[in-house]
Design an enzyme around this catalytic site. Structure first.
Site, PDB file in Angstrom:
ATOM      1  N   THR A  10      -2.422  12.287   4.860  1.00  0.00           N
ATOM      2  CA  THR A  10      -1.589  11.090   4.858  1.00  0.00           C
ATOM      3  C   THR A  10      -0.181  11.444   5.296  1.00  0.00           C
ATOM      4  O   THR A  10       0.310  12.527   5.000  1.00  0.00           O
ATOM      5  CB  THR A  10      -1.550  10.410   3.474  1.00  0.00           C
ATOM      6  OG1 THR A  10      -0.600   9.331   3.511  1.00  0.00           O
ATOM      7  CG2 THR A  10      -1.165  11.363   2.357  1.00  0.00           C
ATOM      8  N   ALA A  13       4.794   9.603   2.319  1.00  0.00           N
ATOM      9  CA  ALA A  13       5.332  10.568   1.342  1.00  0.00           C
ATOM     10  C   ALA A  13       5.026  10.141  -0.098  1.00  0.00           C
ATOM     11  O   ALA A  13       4.785  10.982  -0.960  1.00  0.00           O
ATOM     12  CB  ALA A  13       6.833  10.701   1.537  1.00  0.00           C
ATOM     13  N   ASP A  74      -7.317   5.397   1.920  1.00  0.00           N
ATOM     14  CA  ASP A  74      -6.907   4.134   2.523  1.00  0.00           C
ATOM     15  C   ASP A  74      -6.845   3.137   1.383  1.00  0.00           C
ATOM     16  O   ASP A  74      -7.782   3.028   0.582  1.00  0.00           O
ATOM     17  CB  ASP A  74      -7.849   3.665   3.628  1.00  0.00           C
ATOM     18  CG  ASP A  74      -7.133   2.657   4.525  1.00  0.00           C
ATOM     19  OD1 ASP A  74      -6.096   3.032   5.120  1.00  0.00           O
ATOM     20  OD2 ASP A  74      -7.566   1.503   4.616  1.00  0.00           O
ATOM     21  N   SER A  75      -5.725   2.461   1.283  1.00  0.00           N
ATOM     22  CA  SER A  75      -5.503   1.638   0.105  1.00  0.00           C
ATOM     23  C   SER A  75      -4.733   0.394   0.480  1.00  0.00           C
ATOM     24  O   SER A  75      -4.199   0.280   1.582  1.00  0.00           O
ATOM     25  CB  SER A  75      -4.749   2.440  -0.956  1.00  0.00           C
ATOM     26  OG  SER A  75      -3.615   3.066  -0.388  1.00  0.00           O
ATOM     27  N   PHE A 167       5.915   2.495  -5.323  1.00  0.00           N
ATOM     28  CA  PHE A 167       6.286   2.161  -3.946  1.00  0.00           C
ATOM     29  C   PHE A 167       5.568   0.865  -3.566  1.00  0.00           C
ATOM     30  O   PHE A 167       4.901   0.250  -4.404  1.00  0.00           O
ATOM     31  CB  PHE A 167       5.908   3.312  -2.989  1.00  0.00           C
ATOM     32  CG  PHE A 167       4.420   3.556  -2.861  1.00  0.00           C
ATOM     33  CD1 PHE A 167       3.730   4.229  -3.845  1.00  0.00           C
ATOM     34  CD2 PHE A 167       3.706   3.111  -1.749  1.00  0.00           C
ATOM     35  CE1 PHE A 167       2.355   4.467  -3.744  1.00  0.00           C
ATOM     36  CE2 PHE A 167       2.339   3.338  -1.617  1.00  0.00           C
ATOM     37  CZ  PHE A 167       1.669   4.013  -2.633  1.00  0.00           C
ATOM     38  N   ASP A 170       4.251  -2.262  -5.775  1.00  0.00           N
ATOM     39  CA  ASP A 170       4.329  -1.994  -7.219  1.00  0.00           C
ATOM     40  C   ASP A 170       5.303  -2.916  -7.976  1.00  0.00           C
ATOM     41  O   ASP A 170       4.992  -3.329  -9.096  1.00  0.00           O
ATOM     42  CB  ASP A 170       4.712  -0.528  -7.485  1.00  0.00           C
ATOM     43  CG  ASP A 170       3.524   0.416  -7.367  1.00  0.00           C
ATOM     44  OD1 ASP A 170       2.391  -0.012  -7.682  1.00  0.00           O
ATOM     45  OD2 ASP A 170       3.723   1.576  -6.967  1.00  0.00           O
TER      46      ASP A 170
HETATM   47  P1  ITT Z   1      -1.451   6.910   5.701  1.00  0.00           P
HETATM   48  O1  ITT Z   1      -2.358   6.034   6.518  1.00  0.00           O
HETATM   49  O2  ITT Z   1      -0.748   7.959   6.500  1.00  0.00           O
HETATM   50  O3  ITT Z   1      -2.147   7.476   4.492  1.00  0.00           O
HETATM   51  P2  ITT Z   1      -0.207   4.382   4.996  1.00  0.00           P
HETATM   52  O4  ITT Z   1       1.002   3.992   4.204  1.00  0.00           O
HETATM   53  O5  ITT Z   1      -0.364   3.773   6.360  1.00  0.00           O
HETATM   54  O6  ITT Z   1      -0.260   5.995   5.092  1.00  0.00           O
HETATM   55  P3  ITT Z   1      -2.496   2.866   4.107  1.00  0.00           P
HETATM   56  O7  ITT Z   1      -2.893   2.450   5.479  1.00  0.00           O
HETATM   57  O8  ITT Z   1      -3.573   3.283   3.155  1.00  0.00           O
HETATM   58  O9  ITT Z   1      -1.469   4.086   4.133  1.00  0.00           O
HETATM   59  O10 ITT Z   1      -1.668   1.663   3.472  1.00  0.00           O
HETATM   60  C1  ITT Z   1      -1.340   1.655   2.131  1.00  0.00           C
HETATM   61  C2  ITT Z   1      -0.394   0.495   1.826  1.00  0.00           C
HETATM   62  O11 ITT Z   1      -0.920  -0.283   0.744  1.00  0.00           O
HETATM   63  C3  ITT Z   1       0.960   1.006   1.358  1.00  0.00           C
HETATM   64  O12 ITT Z   1       1.848   1.139   2.431  1.00  0.00           O
HETATM   65  C4  ITT Z   1       1.379  -0.069   0.367  1.00  0.00           C
HETATM   66  O13 ITT Z   1       1.948  -1.137   1.066  1.00  0.00           O
HETATM   67  C5  ITT Z   1       0.063  -0.528  -0.226  1.00  0.00           C
HETATM   68  N1  ITT Z   1      -0.268   0.263  -1.435  1.00  0.00           N
HETATM   69  C6  ITT Z   1      -1.309   1.128  -1.558  1.00  0.00           C
HETATM   70  N2  ITT Z   1      -1.297   1.722  -2.760  1.00  0.00           N
HETATM   71  C7  ITT Z   1      -0.226   1.234  -3.406  1.00  0.00           C
HETATM   72  C8  ITT Z   1       0.325   1.491  -4.671  1.00  0.00           C
HETATM   73  O14 ITT Z   1      -0.188   2.398  -5.489  1.00  0.00           O
HETATM   74  N3  ITT Z   1       1.427   0.822  -5.009  1.00  0.00           N
HETATM   75  C9  ITT Z   1       1.970  -0.069  -4.188  1.00  0.00           C
HETATM   76  N4  ITT Z   1       1.535  -0.360  -2.958  1.00  0.00           N
HETATM   77  C10 ITT Z   1       0.427   0.291  -2.556  1.00  0.00           C
END
Ligand code: ITT
Length: 212
Positions: A10, A13, A74-75, A167, A170
């Site tokens: 990922t 950060a 992926d979240s 982040f 949240d």
């Molecule tokens: P990588 O693909 O490099 O891992 P990314 O930020 O693009 O980084 P994702 O495509 O999985 O990752 O998008 C995750 C987004 O979902 C993240 O930017 C937040 O907006 C939201 N998100 C995921 N988990 C979260 C959490 O624990 N708390 C708050 N927002 C979250």
């Protein structure tokens, strides 16, 4: 025996911090390497239409590039009133990838007149193990090399930001049964219940077994 090396696939950060903390707390012996160690690693296009597709795309690409087992996540936030969106588009909901403030501003504006506030944080954690470098035996070549696990945290959305931890979304997400947002929880408090904590704790024994 030296600890197994595992790459965290990922560029976010905040996710690196959470993934490292959650995996360290599982007690599984592994040495975590960030993508910072691989500046030449090309950006992985998230072209999938599901969390699992995208988590696997990231883990697979990083395992192939580094030759090491890779863990990706992926979240996103799935909002009931938006039929599950932003979902896989959570990081780029406002258009600019990774602009947490703009993404959250847009979501709050979209839901300003909506009383249905239900939402879920979803995380699919994926492990990809690169092919054996030595000539594989017939059995080894057929071995499974990819795994995914899903973690979900259900809750509801506030109308105002609260808290400074975490982040992304949240500051507006209150877990079911709680009265504070995930940005008001301690890091360990969030990990204990979070979608990422649940998925990674379930994946940790798989990493322990299959990473080398
Ligand atoms: P990588 O693909 O490099 O891992 P990314 O930020 O693009 O980084 P994702 O495509 O999985 O990752 O998008 C995750 C987004 O979902 C993240 O930017 C937040 O907006 C939201 N998100 C995921 N988990 C979260 C959490 O624990 N708390 C708050 N927002 C979250």
């Amino acid at each position: 025996m030296p600890a197994k090396q595992v790459v965290l696939a990922t560029r976010n950060a905040h996710k690196v911090t959470e993934l490292s903390r959650i995996l360290a707390a599982t007690g599984v012996e592994m040495s975590l390497v960030g993508l910072d160690a691989y500046p030449q690693m090309p950006e992985v296009a998230e072209t999938g239409l599901t969390f699992a597709d995208n988590a696997l795309l990231k883990a697979r690409a990083v395992a192939a590039f580094t030759g090491l087992p890779a863990v990706a996540d992926d979240s996103g936030l799935c909002v009931d009133a938006l039929h599950g969106m932003p979902g896989i588009f959570s990081a780029r909901w406002s258009g600019a990838h990774g602009d947490d403030k703009a993404n959250l501003d847009l979501l709050l504006a979209q839901l300003s007149d909506v009383s249905e506030r239900g939402a879920q944080f979803v995380c699919v954690a994926a492990l990809a193990v690169p092919p054996l470098t030595r000539p594989a035996t017939e059995g080894a070549s057929a071995q499974r090399r990819e795994w995914t696990v899903t973690g979900v945290l259900s809750g509801s959305l506030t109308r105002e930001r609260r808290g400074t931890g975490g982040f992304g979304y949240d500051p507006v997400f209150v877990p079911a049964g709680a009265s504070v947002t995930t940005a008001e929880l301690s890091p360990e408090g969030k990990d204990a219940i979070s979608h990422r904590g649940r998925a990674l704790r379930a994946l940790a024994p798989v990493i322990a077994t299959h990473a080398r």
